[in-house]
Design a protein around this motif. Structure first.
Motif, short mmCIF file in Angstrom:
data_model
loop_
_atom_site.label_atom_id
_atom_site.label_comp_id
_atom_site.label_asym_id
_atom_site.label_seq_id
_atom_site.Cartn_x
_atom_site.Cartn_y
_atom_site.Cartn_z
N ARG A 174 4.27 21.75 -9.41
CA ARG A 174 5.61 21.97 -8.89
C ARG A 174 5.52 22.63 -7.52
NH1 ARG A 174 8.95 24.44 -14.11
NH2 ARG A 174 8.80 22.57 -15.43
N GLY A 175 6.53 22.37 -6.71
CA GLY A 175 6.53 22.94 -5.36
C GLY A 175 6.02 21.97 -4.32
N PHE A 176 5.53 20.83 -4.77
CA PHE A 176 5.08 19.78 -3.86
C PHE A 176 5.98 18.55 -4.05
CE2 PHE A 176 1.17 21.51 -2.15
CZ PHE A 176 0.87 22.52 -3.07
N ASP A 177 6.30 17.88 -2.96
CA ASP A 177 7.20 16.74 -3.01
C ASP A 177 6.47 15.45 -3.32
OD1 ASP A 177 9.36 18.36 -2.29
OD2 ASP A 177 8.98 18.07 -0.14
N SER A 178 7.19 14.55 -3.99
CA SER A 178 6.71 13.16 -4.09
C SER A 178 6.92 12.48 -2.75
CB SER A 178 7.48 12.41 -5.18
OG SER A 178 7.20 12.95 -6.46
N LEU A 179 6.00 11.60 -2.39
CA LEU A 179 6.05 10.94 -1.09
C LEU A 179 6.06 9.43 -1.27
CD1 LEU A 179 3.21 13.03 0.64
CD2 LEU A 179 5.67 13.42 0.84
N THR A 180 7.02 8.77 -0.65
CA THR A 180 6.97 7.31 -0.60
C THR A 180 5.96 6.92 0.47
OG1 THR A 180 9.28 7.09 -1.28
CG2 THR A 180 8.27 5.19 -0.19
N TYR A 181 4.95 6.18 0.06
CA TYR A 181 3.84 5.90 0.98
C TYR A 181 4.32 5.14 2.21
CZ TYR A 181 -0.52 4.00 2.80
OH TYR A 181 -1.56 3.66 3.61
N ASP A 182 3.97 5.69 3.36
CA ASP A 182 4.29 5.08 4.65
C ASP A 182 3.00 5.03 5.46
OD1 ASP A 182 5.06 4.37 7.19
OD2 ASP A 182 6.74 5.77 7.32
N PRO A 183 2.43 3.84 5.68
CA PRO A 183 1.15 3.75 6.40
C PRO A 183 1.20 4.33 7.80
CG PRO A 183 2.16 1.58 6.15
CD PRO A 183 2.95 2.51 5.30
N LYS A 184 2.41 4.52 8.36
CA LYS A 184 2.52 5.14 9.68
C LYS A 184 2.34 6.65 9.60
CE LYS A 184 5.60 1.61 11.60
NZ LYS A 184 6.94 1.35 12.21
N LYS A 185 2.52 7.21 8.39
CA LYS A 185 2.43 8.66 8.22
C LYS A 185 1.22 9.08 7.40
CE LYS A 185 7.46 9.31 8.43
NZ LYS A 185 8.66 9.81 7.70
N GLN A 186 0.79 8.21 6.49
CA GLN A 186 -0.36 8.54 5.65
C GLN A 186 -1.35 7.39 5.67
OE1 GLN A 186 2.68 8.20 3.51
NE2 GLN A 186 3.45 10.27 3.85
N GLN A 187 -2.58 7.71 5.34
CA GLN A 187 -3.61 6.69 5.20
C GLN A 187 -4.34 6.94 3.89
OE1 GLN A 187 -6.82 6.81 8.01
NE2 GLN A 187 -7.70 4.88 7.34
N ILE A 188 -4.14 6.06 2.92
CA ILE A 188 -4.86 6.19 1.66
C ILE A 188 -6.32 5.82 1.89
CG2 ILE A 188 -5.11 5.32 -0.69
CD1 ILE A 188 -2.13 4.95 -0.84
N LEU A 189 -7.21 6.74 1.55
CA LEU A 189 -8.64 6.54 1.81
C LEU A 189 -9.37 5.95 0.61
CD1 LEU A 189 -9.29 9.87 3.71
CD2 LEU A 189 -8.90 7.61 4.69
N GLY A 190 -8.80 6.13 -0.59
CA GLY A 190 -9.47 5.56 -1.75
C GLY A 190 -9.04 6.23 -3.04
N ARG A 191 -9.45 5.61 -4.15
CA ARG A 191 -9.18 6.16 -5.48
C ARG A 191 -10.23 7.21 -5.81
NH1 ARG A 191 -10.79 4.22 -10.61
NH2 ARG A 191 -11.64 2.34 -9.62
N VAL A 192 -9.78 8.32 -6.38
CA VAL A 192 -10.70 9.41 -6.70
C VAL A 192 -11.59 8.99 -7.88
CG1 VAL A 192 -10.89 11.78 -7.53
CG2 VAL A 192 -9.13 11.18 -5.84
N MET A 193 -12.90 9.06 -7.66
CA MET A 193 -13.87 8.68 -8.69
C MET A 193 -14.49 9.91 -9.34
SD MET A 193 -13.63 5.45 -8.56
CE MET A 193 -15.01 4.96 -9.59
N THR A 194 -14.82 10.91 -8.52
CA THR A 194 -15.41 12.15 -9.06
C THR A 194 -14.81 13.34 -8.34
OG1 THR A 194 -17.28 12.16 -7.51
CG2 THR A 194 -17.60 11.00 -9.62
N VAL A 195 -14.78 14.47 -9.03
CA VAL A 195 -14.30 15.72 -8.45
C VAL A 195 -15.36 16.78 -8.66
CG1 VAL A 195 -12.49 17.49 -8.51
CG2 VAL A 195 -11.91 15.10 -9.03
N THR A 196 -15.68 17.51 -7.62
CA THR A 196 -16.66 18.58 -7.70
C THR A 196 -15.98 19.89 -7.33
OG1 THR A 196 -18.44 17.07 -7.02
CG2 THR A 196 -18.89 19.45 -6.88
N ARG A 197 -16.13 20.89 -8.21
CA ARG A 197 -15.50 22.19 -7.97
C ARG A 197 -16.56 23.27 -8.04
NH1 ARG A 197 -10.21 23.56 -11.31
NH2 ARG A 197 -9.51 21.93 -9.87
#
Length: 246
Positions: free
Chosen positions: A220-243
């Motif tokens: 919560r506290g973060f907005d949903s975003l309608t994807y706009d290629p002029k504003k965002q660039q999707i780089l890929g699907r997350v495969m692994t997460v390292t913490r």
């Protein structure tokens, strides 16, 4: 690639006239005339503009402001320097093909060399200068592709590293400071978690709504975003997460 040739290429790709470019340069605080721009495009008298003018032209054309500055420096550099840079680029490209398991034939090597000769070295120099994650590369993150159609050859080389996420929008799954490794996809479906350039490096869950890609947070506290290629660039699907455990 000579400065004049690159300038011509950039202007032709932009679809703008010399007058348009001159006006946009004025908007950036640099005054040039269309006739002066034509002189630069023709390489007349081998006159080279100042860095300020080069940056204004590049910005007017929507390019990295240092692109033409670097191209000018490479034009004026001794030939051994440009040859060395081309050799480094060739070795790096061949190495990436090797990491993907592709064996380069003599014909492929010739095509690769031809393409590298045509490429503006300034673009490669700027890409290398902007890299900060080289130690995180591995053979699983490299990709390379060569295409030849109607006598034209294109070499595409990609090397996506792990990316550090800058927000907590996807807590508790992915938090700020976590590192994600990605896989580029031709398209994304509902349920995919993707990383993209937005307000820094962000992650969201994909939802398809009325044919539109909506990027939805968990936190919560973060907005949903309608994807706009002029504003965002999707780089890929997350495969692994390292913490990191602190």
């Amino acid at each position: 690639m000579p400065y004049a040739k690159l300038l011509n290429q950039l202007i032709e790709e932009s679809g703008m006239t010399a007058k348009d470019v001159a006006q946009k340069c004025a908007d950036h605080g640099v005054s040039i005339t269309p006739s002066y721009l034509s002189m630069l495009r023709n390489g007349a008298g081998k006159r080279m503009p100042s860095d300020e003018v080069s940056r204004a032209i590049a910005k007017a054309l929507g390019k990295d402001e240092d692109l033409l500055v670097v191209e000018r420096a490479l034009d004026e550099a001794p030939e051994p320097i440009t040859k060395a840079l081309q050799y480094i680029l060739r070795i790096a490209t061949a190495e990436i093909f090797g990491l993907t398991g592709t064996e380069l034939t003599p014909e492929m090597e010739a095509l690769m060399d031809e393409q590298i000769q045509k490429m503006p070295l300034s673009e490669s120099v700027l890409q290398l200068a902007q890299q900060t994650n080289l130690p995180q590369f591995s053979k699983d993150t490299f990709g390379a592709m060569m295409q030849s159609t109607d006598g034209s050859t294109t070499v595409n080389v990609t090397a996506p590293p792990e990316f550090v996420i800058d927000t907590d929008a996807m807590q508790p799954i992915i938090g700020k400071g976590d590192r994600v490794r990605l896989q580029a996809e031709p398209q994304y479906k509902t349920g995919d978690i993707v990383a993209f350039n937005g307000n820094g490096m962000e992650c969201r869950r994909v939802e398809i709504v009325d044919g539109h890609v909506v990027l939805v947070p968990f936190e919560r506290g973060f907005d949903s975003l309608t994807y706009d290629p002029k504003k965002q660039q999707i780089l890929g699907r997350v495969m692994t997460v390292t913490r990191d455990i602190k």
